[in-house]
Enzyme design. Sequence first.
Site, PDB file in Angstrom:
ATOM      1  N   ASP A 109       0.867  -1.364   0.149  1.00 63.19           N
ATOM      2  CA  ASP A 109       0.079  -0.069   0.189  1.00 63.19           C
ATOM      3  C   ASP A 109       0.955   1.255  -0.057  1.00 63.19           C
ATOM      4  OD1 ASP A 109      -2.133  -1.875   0.278  1.00 63.19           O
ATOM      5  OD2 ASP A 109      -2.427  -1.370   2.328  1.00 63.19           O
TER       6      ASP A 109
HETATM    7  N1  URA Z   1      -1.271  -5.970   3.709  1.00 63.49           N
HETATM    8  C1  URA Z   1      -1.811  -4.401   3.582  1.00 63.49           C
HETATM    9  O1  URA Z   1      -2.804  -4.031   4.164  1.00 63.49           O
HETATM   10  N2  URA Z   1      -1.068  -3.674   3.148  1.00 63.49           N
HETATM   11  C2  URA Z   1       0.128  -3.856   2.794  1.00 63.49           C
HETATM   12  O2  URA Z   1       0.781  -3.004   2.058  1.00 63.49           O
HETATM   13  C3  URA Z   1       0.412  -5.236   2.492  1.00 63.49           C
HETATM   14  C4  URA Z   1      -0.146  -6.377   3.133  1.00 63.49           C
END
Ligand code: URA
Length: 240
Positions: A109
């Site tokens: 993310d």
């Molecule tokens: N899970 C999430 O919620 N975000 C990430 O970036 C990776 C795994």
Amino acid sequence: MADSMRLDKYMSLAGVLSRSDTARAVRAGDILINGVVPKRADERLDADTDTVTYRGERVVYREFTYVLLNKPQGYVSATEDGSQMTVLELLPEELQRVRPQLFPCGRLDKNTTGLMILTNDGQLSHKLLSPKRHVDKTYRFAVKFPLSDADVTQLESGVDIGGYVTAPCNVTLSDDKNGEITIHEGKYHQIKLMMEAVHNQIVELERISFGKITLPDDLPCGQCRLMSDGEIKALCESVN
Ligand code: URA
């Protein structure tokens, strides 16, 4: 010479120097081919049998390129985006110009930090991300509210993240708001949604390992480097 290639192309494909920087390095005597200073940047060499060094370090050209990035917050896991900064922009110019183009192996993310692998090895990337291969990914997290033992048990046995029940995973707490979680799936926003399923909220998330690769202590946030031979081997072994 089946694998004959121009020196400047070799250096740029190896992700070490751009073509114009290779010309400068040749003039400075910083590059040797089999121990001899080449006369020109367009000198041809055999990528399989010739030994190239740059400032005393061996330069190895591979068919594919593998990069470790310590991703900072604020970058999206894409090669192009009309409005947001992408992880590709964090790479030095010579790695941005590698063809086929490098792409992130899996998504983090925008506000997740930590270990990201970028490569142009589509086959390996596909295997690493395949749900069938169960490649472990470990994240360090901080959450907004204290996690109870019951929350941890629930997270570990599987929670509903919107029509999908997550597979068993491992959670270890360092205190009631901080810990590590290891999952071997890779659903979109998985950890964020898992914490929401136990009425909590992710405050910080950092990936610290991917298969057999761990985030190197000496790679500062926002920095990247080519993976070593040993790391590439370990990465390949992560899918066996
Ligand atoms: N899970 C999430 O919620 N975000 C990430 O970036 C990776 C795994």
